[in-house]
Enzyme design. Structure first.
Site, PDB file in Angstrom:
ATOM      1  N   GLU A   1      -0.660  -9.121  -1.145  1.00 45.88           N
ATOM      2  CA  GLU A   1      -2.084  -9.413  -1.045  1.00 45.88           C
ATOM      3  C   GLU A   1      -2.799  -9.600  -2.433  1.00 45.88           C
ATOM      4  O   GLU A   1      -3.943 -10.322  -2.714  1.00 45.88           O
ATOM      5  CB  GLU A   1      -2.883  -8.388  -0.217  1.00 45.88           C
ATOM      6  CG  GLU A   1      -2.501  -8.591   1.309  1.00 45.88           C
ATOM      7  CD  GLU A   1      -2.739  -7.902   2.357  1.00 45.88           C
ATOM      8  OE1 GLU A   1      -2.397  -6.688   2.073  1.00 45.88           O
ATOM      9  OE2 GLU A   1      -3.418  -8.149   3.240  1.00 45.88           O
TER      10      GLU A   1
ATOM     11  N   ALA B   1       1.078  -1.286  -0.117  1.00 44.85           N
ATOM     12  CA  ALA B   1      -0.087   0.040   0.074  1.00 44.85           C
ATOM     13  C   ALA B   1       0.898   1.214   0.228  1.00 44.85           C
ATOM     14  O   ALA B   1       2.094   1.131   0.487  1.00 44.85           O
ATOM     15  CB  ALA B   1      -0.825   0.038   1.350  1.00 44.85           C
TER      16      ALA B   1
ATOM     17  N   GLU C   1       3.811  -5.791   6.989  1.00 47.42           N
ATOM     18  CA  GLU C   1       3.002  -4.707   7.814  1.00 47.42           C
ATOM     19  C   GLU C   1       3.461  -4.350   9.408  1.00 47.42           C
ATOM     20  O   GLU C   1       3.486  -3.462   9.714  1.00 47.42           O
ATOM     21  CB  GLU C   1       1.472  -5.091   7.684  1.00 47.42           C
ATOM     22  CG  GLU C   1       0.954  -4.968   6.174  1.00 47.42           C
ATOM     23  CD  GLU C   1       1.370  -5.976   5.250  1.00 47.42           C
ATOM     24  OE1 GLU C   1       1.979  -6.980   5.613  1.00 47.42           O
ATOM     25  OE2 GLU C   1       0.576  -6.099   4.118  1.00 47.42           O
TER      26      GLU C   1
ATOM     27  N   GLY D   1       0.497  -5.181   0.676  1.00 45.33           N
ATOM     28  CA  GLY D   1      -0.775  -5.343   0.015  1.00 45.33           C
ATOM     29  C   GLY D   1      -0.422  -5.612  -1.598  1.00 45.33           C
ATOM     30  O   GLY D   1      -1.300  -6.225  -2.239  1.00 45.33           O
TER      31      GLY D   1
HETATM   32  N1  3HC Z   1       4.540   3.571   0.045  1.00 48.81           N
HETATM   33  C1  3HC Z   1       5.127   4.840  -0.039  1.00 48.81           C
HETATM   34  N2  3HC Z   1       6.518   4.938  -0.329  1.00 48.81           N
HETATM   35  C2  3HC Z   1       7.125   3.825  -0.383  1.00 48.81           C
HETATM   36  C3  3HC Z   1       6.739   2.562  -0.210  1.00 48.81           C
HETATM   37  C4  3HC Z   1       5.412   2.361   0.267  1.00 48.81           C
HETATM   38  N3  3HC Z   1       5.015   1.317   0.460  1.00 48.81           N
HETATM   39  N4  3HC Z   1       7.934   1.753  -0.201  1.00 48.81           N
HETATM   40  C5  3HC Z   1       8.918   2.408  -0.831  1.00 48.81           C
HETATM   41  N5  3HC Z   1       8.441   3.882  -0.710  1.00 48.81           N
HETATM   42  C6  3HC Z   1       9.354   4.992  -1.249  1.00 48.81           C
HETATM   43  C7  3HC Z   1      10.511   4.928  -0.244  1.00 48.81           C
HETATM   44  O1  3HC Z   1      10.018   6.169   0.809  1.00 48.81           O
HETATM   45  C8  3HC Z   1      11.414   5.904  -0.992  1.00 48.81           C
HETATM   46  O2  3HC Z   1      11.125   7.008  -1.442  1.00 48.81           O
HETATM   47  P1  3HC Z   1      12.268   8.201  -1.410  1.00 48.81           P
HETATM   48  O3  3HC Z   1      13.041   7.934  -2.728  1.00 48.81           O
HETATM   49  O4  3HC Z   1      11.554   9.463  -1.346  1.00 48.81           O
HETATM   50  O5  3HC Z   1      13.175   8.220  -0.079  1.00 48.81           O
HETATM   51  C9  3HC Z   1      11.215   5.209  -2.583  1.00 48.81           C
HETATM   52  O6  3HC Z   1      10.053   4.437  -2.326  1.00 48.81           O
HETATM   53  C10 3HC Z   1      12.447   4.060  -2.540  1.00 48.81           C
HETATM   54  O7  3HC Z   1      12.263   3.119  -1.550  1.00 48.81           O
HETATM   55  P2  3HC Z   1      13.567   2.401  -0.777  1.00 48.81           P
HETATM   56  O8  3HC Z   1      14.552   3.484  -0.652  1.00 48.81           O
HETATM   57  O9  3HC Z   1      13.329   1.974   0.442  1.00 48.81           O
HETATM   58  O10 3HC Z   1      14.156   1.390  -1.921  1.00 48.81           O
HETATM   59  P3  3HC Z   1      14.696  -0.083  -1.890  1.00 48.81           P
HETATM   60  O11 3HC Z   1      14.854  -0.367  -3.115  1.00 48.81           O
HETATM   61  O12 3HC Z   1      15.795  -0.007  -0.871  1.00 48.81           O
HETATM   62  O13 3HC Z   1      13.702  -0.892  -1.091  1.00 48.81           O
HETATM   63  C11 3HC Z   1      11.475  -1.752  -0.667  1.00 48.81           C
HETATM   64  C12 3HC Z   1      12.630  -1.098  -1.614  1.00 48.81           C
HETATM   65  C13 3HC Z   1      12.071  -2.936  -0.400  1.00 48.81           C
HETATM   66  C14 3HC Z   1      10.262  -2.029  -1.373  1.00 48.81           C
HETATM   67  C15 3HC Z   1      11.187  -0.800   0.586  1.00 48.81           C
HETATM   68  O14 3HC Z   1      11.007   0.524   0.257  1.00 48.81           O
HETATM   69  C16 3HC Z   1      10.250  -1.293   1.391  1.00 48.81           C
HETATM   70  O15 3HC Z   1      10.294  -2.188   2.205  1.00 48.81           O
HETATM   71  N6  3HC Z   1       9.048  -0.528   1.279  1.00 48.81           N
HETATM   72  C17 3HC Z   1       7.986  -0.735   2.312  1.00 48.81           C
HETATM   73  C18 3HC Z   1       7.118  -2.092   2.161  1.00 48.81           C
HETATM   74  C19 3HC Z   1       6.249  -2.151   2.933  1.00 48.81           C
HETATM   75  O16 3HC Z   1       5.969  -1.991   3.910  1.00 48.81           O
HETATM   76  N7  3HC Z   1       5.097  -2.662   2.469  1.00 48.81           N
HETATM   77  C20 3HC Z   1       3.743  -2.964   3.176  1.00 48.81           C
HETATM   78  C21 3HC Z   1       3.015  -1.526   3.138  1.00 48.81           C
HETATM   79  S1  3HC Z   1       1.623  -1.435   4.201  1.00 48.81           S
HETATM   80  C22 3HC Z   1       0.430  -2.433   3.591  1.00 48.81           C
HETATM   81  O17 3HC Z   1       0.770  -2.903   2.247  1.00 48.81           O
HETATM   82  C23 3HC Z   1      -0.763  -2.310   4.063  1.00 48.81           C
HETATM   83  C24 3HC Z   1      -1.747  -3.585   3.248  1.00 48.81           C
HETATM   84  O18 3HC Z   1      -1.570  -4.660   3.995  1.00 48.81           O
HETATM   85  C25 3HC Z   1      -3.211  -3.067   3.424  1.00 48.81           C
END
Ligand code: 3HC
Ligand code: NAI
Length: 699
Positions: free
Chosen positions: A105, A63, A125, A102
């Site tokens: 998912e 998400a 998450e 997500g």
């Molecule tokens: N939402 C918004 N922005 C995100 C994002 C997300 N889910 N994931 C990454 N970004 C952004 C980062 O903030 C970063 O922004 P910036 O360049 O402005 O600083 C950019 O994308 C690149 O991210 P990284 O520097 O972290 O890039 P990497 O290549 O090192 O890592 C990644 C990529 C493994 C995807 C890592 O970013 C990550 O772990 N992201 C979070 C994943 C996550 O937690 N997903 C679950 C979200 S909650 C959810 O899905 C709820 C659902 O169940 C309803």
């Protein structure tokens, strides 16, 4: 249709492609686009199956975290996933990169999943204080079994393609081009007349858990022991339990309710803040992203002692060849043996293959002379903490190292500018302050000297990232950021036991707050003798005057109670155990010390202990920010979370100050100043923010 998602048909397969750089987060536009593309694909009479694939570096990584905390915008992800799952035509997810949260998912709502072997599948998450909120807790267990799903959901750690294939999360691994391979897979499904498999209808994988109802409570107990007050993993278990106790739709409703509860929690707000803070810390305002860096192919580490060995391992772990140098051949030999033992222990735990260990060992070459630095792009000095010695070494490095090499010191207390001045190239000198054990601790303070140039700074940051460290840029001052704050904290803790508390009370308050150990257990672990020696030296010089922390520690050291290494310090330790046991002898010694100091002991509340331990750190950090030693309050938080185990679910000391209210912290600091003197003098920034009603972290 949204520009973020497109639909086209390739033969009998309708291909839905998302493109929302950098990580294809499932923001409103993507959800809308997906919903429209699914509808179009279902309506497309020529399409017999649909494929969902992403452009760029990854499948949907989750998400859009930036949308959390804002009013929800339709369509919600669960609705889109319902549309996918209920499609009469089979839908295949084609996965590369990180199918996270997500994103996974979405894949679970599809009827089939294929991907490349390098793809990672995860529900992280929990790391954001949340739980999967779009069916993940209900669908994953139905696909791969309850226990494996609980493991993935409560840890948040991903699995790779091969494991996903083995446990049924992926139906097929594609070699070569993903799009081509996934299209072939989808065509095969059509050719074989396979139906859309809805995970919601699968029951085989959950039978085992249904027969073992104690499973969830066992899991809760296991999690609670290491959660340190973080509630997210427990919420995840509550949701997954619905798989065996509720029909699918009710399980989904319960998951949704728990997700909403988590979303508005303080812990999730803190953890989401930490997620962005960890990305922000890598950005240095006057060092643009495209600053040319040196491609570090070879490193050298000087000093094969406690720190040097761990630092050499960091190079090898990053795949960088390194020479480990020590003047003392015995120490060098022992240093290499310790490295080998460390790797062997990781291999025996199954966390590293023997082949990988051999590869890493082969990257580390022992060397006895400083000449070995000649081929290095980055030299890290970790010899004794002695300014004269460090200056001599940097003088020699100046002539021996390549003209473009970056020269770093691991000093924890010495002036990096003075060390840099021993060379003719101070622009290429900086501090790389690792934390012990250097091969384990994630934090790396990168100390920018007055003359350090952008290129070498960016090079050090890039190497930190390759080593898997969190690099935080700090300025030159005594203790840099982390230890300078730590000093304030341990001082007040020492005062508290002179005034009326006992080590076990203080430590309990601190661990109750969520740190892994309190200041006294930490003192025993680190060893009390170093501080004792320093104070003795300062007493001899006449520079240790007035009230100082360490009266109790000095008396313990006089009795040769140096901490864990002598099985006695603030606590005593049973043979072979690291568990601190309160010691009546120490209590008696503390009472006697108070008496000798003329302090009338009093009952000290847990609230006061917490404030006395945390607020001087926060006040010091405000001074650090005033002086520009740290770039941002969030960097301070990242330093404390990764270097000292500050609980991430509290966001770090500065985020915590904002949660308590900067004004309350300031008022308490002013009160403590009245009682305890100018060590509590409020920082200008603390005062200013309190007066303006501002915050450190901009919340
Ligand atoms: N939402 C918004 N922005 C995100 C994002 C997300 N889910 N994931 C990454 N970004 C952004 C980062 O903030 C970063 O922004 P910036 O360049 O402005 O600083 C950019 O994308 C690149 O991210 P990284 O520097 O972290 O890039 P990497 O290549 O090192 O890592 C990644 C990529 C493994 C995807 C890592 O970013 C990550 O772990 N992201 C979070 C994943 C996550 O937690 N997903 C679950 C979200 S909650 C959810 O899905 C709820 C659902 O169940 C309803
Ligand atoms: P240590 O005493 O374990 O190791 C120092 C090593 O340097 C010894 O093996 C010694 O033989 C070697 N050495 C001395 N002179 C040398 C020379 N001229 N050339 C090559 N090698 C030489 O010390 P430790 O604990 O590893 O500390 C090293 C540095 O790291 C110090 O600056 C210290 O302040 C810093 N540091 C230490 C931390 C710790 O927890 N121990 C944490 C962070 C930084």
């Amino acid at each position: 249709m949204s520009e973020l998602v497109t639909y086209e048909r390739q033969g009998e397969i309708g291909v839905i492609t998302a493109n929302n750089p950098p990580v294809n987060a499932l923001g409103q536009g993507v959800r809308q686009g997906l919903a429209e593309a699914i509808a179009q694909g279902v309506a497309d009479g020529e399409a017999k199956a649909l494929l969902i694939i992403c452009e760029g570096r990854t499948f949907f990584a989750g998400a859009d975290i930036r949308e959390f905390g804002k009013p929800p915008q339709a369509p919600g992800l669960p609705e889109v996933l319902d549309a996918i799952e209920s499609s009469p035509k089979p839908i295949v997810a084609a996965i590369h990169g990180t199918a996270f949260g997500g994103g996974l998912e979405v894949a679970l709502a599809c009827h089939y999943r294929c991907g490349v072997a390098s793809a990672q599948f995860g529900l992280p998450e929990v790391k954001l204080g949340l739980l999967p909120g779009a069916g993940g807790t209900q669908r994953l267990p139905r696909l791969i079994g309850v226990e494996p799903a609980l493991g993935m959901i409560t840890s948040g750690d991903p699995i790779g393609g091969k494991e996903a294939l083995a446990n049924g999360l992926a139906d097929e691994l594609v070699e070569g081009d993903l799009r081509e391979g996934a299209l072939a897979f989808a065509r095969r499904i059509v050719a074989e007349g396979k139906p859309p498999v809805k995970i919601r209808d699968l029951t085989a994988s959950i039978e085992e858990a249904k027969a073992k109802p104690s499973l969830f409570d066992d899991y809760r107990k296991r999690i609670a022991a290491r959660a340190r007050g973080n509630l997210s993993a427990l919420r995840c278990i509550d949701a997954v339990e619905g798989v065996v106790t509720l029909p699918f739709d009710e399980g989904i409703a319960r998951e949704r309710a728990l997700f909403q509860e988590a979303l508005v929690s303080d812990q999730s707000a803190a953890l989401r803040y930490v997620f962005f803070a960890e990305r922000e810390v890598a950005k240095i305002p006057d060092v643009p992203k495209d600053t040319p860096t040196l491609d570090v192919k070879r490193g050298a580490v000087l000093g094969a002692g406690t720190m040097g060995g761990g630092i050499a391992m960091n190079f090898a772990n990053a795949g960088i060849a390194v020479t480990l140098v020590d003047v003392n051949p015995d120490v060098l030999k022992r240093g290499m043996e310790i490295i080998e033992r460390n790797y062997a222990s990781t291999v025996s735990k199954g966390r590293l293959s023997q082949e990988e260990m051999d590869k890493r060992m082969a990257l580390i070459t022992p060397g006895e002379g400083l000449e070995a630095v000649a081929g290095a792009d980055l030299v890290i000095e970790a010899v004794f903490e002695d300014m004269a010695l460090k200056k001599e070494i940097f003088g020699k490095l100046d002539t021996l190292a390549r003209p473009d090499a970056v020269l770093a010191t691991n000093t924890s207390t010495l002036d990096v500018n003075e060390i840099a001045a021993a060379t003719s190239r101070p622009g290429q000198v900086l501090g790389m302050h690792f934390f012990s054990p250097a091969n384990v601790m994630r934090l790396l303070e990168i100390v920018r000297g007055a003359k350090t140039e952008p290129g070498p700074l960016a090079t050090a940051m890039a190497v930190a990232r390759r080593m898997g460290k969190v690099g935080a840029v700090v300025g030159v001052c005594d203790g840099f950021v982390g230890n300078r704050m730590l000093h304030q904290y341990t001082r007040e803790a020492a005062f508290l036991i002179e005034e009326g508390a006992l080590p076990q009370q203080v430590d309990k308050v601190i661990t109750g707050f969520g740190l892994p150990m309190g200041p006294f257990a930490m003192g025993d672990l680190a060893g009390l003798d170093i501080g004792f020696r320093v104070r003795k030296h300062r007493k001899a010089q006449g520079t240790l005057t007035g009230r100082y922390a360490g009266h109790v520690a000095d008396r313990l050291c006089e009795m040769e109670r140096f901490g864990q290494k002598t099985s006695a310090g603030y606590y005593r330790y049973e043979k072979g155990s690291r568990a601190p046991v309160p010691d009546p002898d120490v209590e008696a010694l503390i009472l006697k010390t108070s008496e000798e100091l003329g302090i009338a002991r009093r009952n000290i509340s847990d609230e006061e202990i917490l404030a006395r331990c945390l607020y001087p750190m926060i006040n010091e950090a405000a001074k650090i920010l005033d002086e520009g030693i740290a770039l941002r309050a969030s960097d301070v938080d990242i330093i404390w979370i990764n270097g000292y185990g500050f609980p991430a679910h509290r966001g770090g000391p500065m985020f915590h100050a904002d949660s308590v209210g900067v004004k309350s912290v300031y008022d308490a600091v002013c009160e403590f100043q009245k009682e305890h003197g100018d060590v509590w003098k409020p920082a200008n920034l603390l005062k200013k923010l309190a007066e303006e009603g501002g915050t450190f972290t901009g919340r």
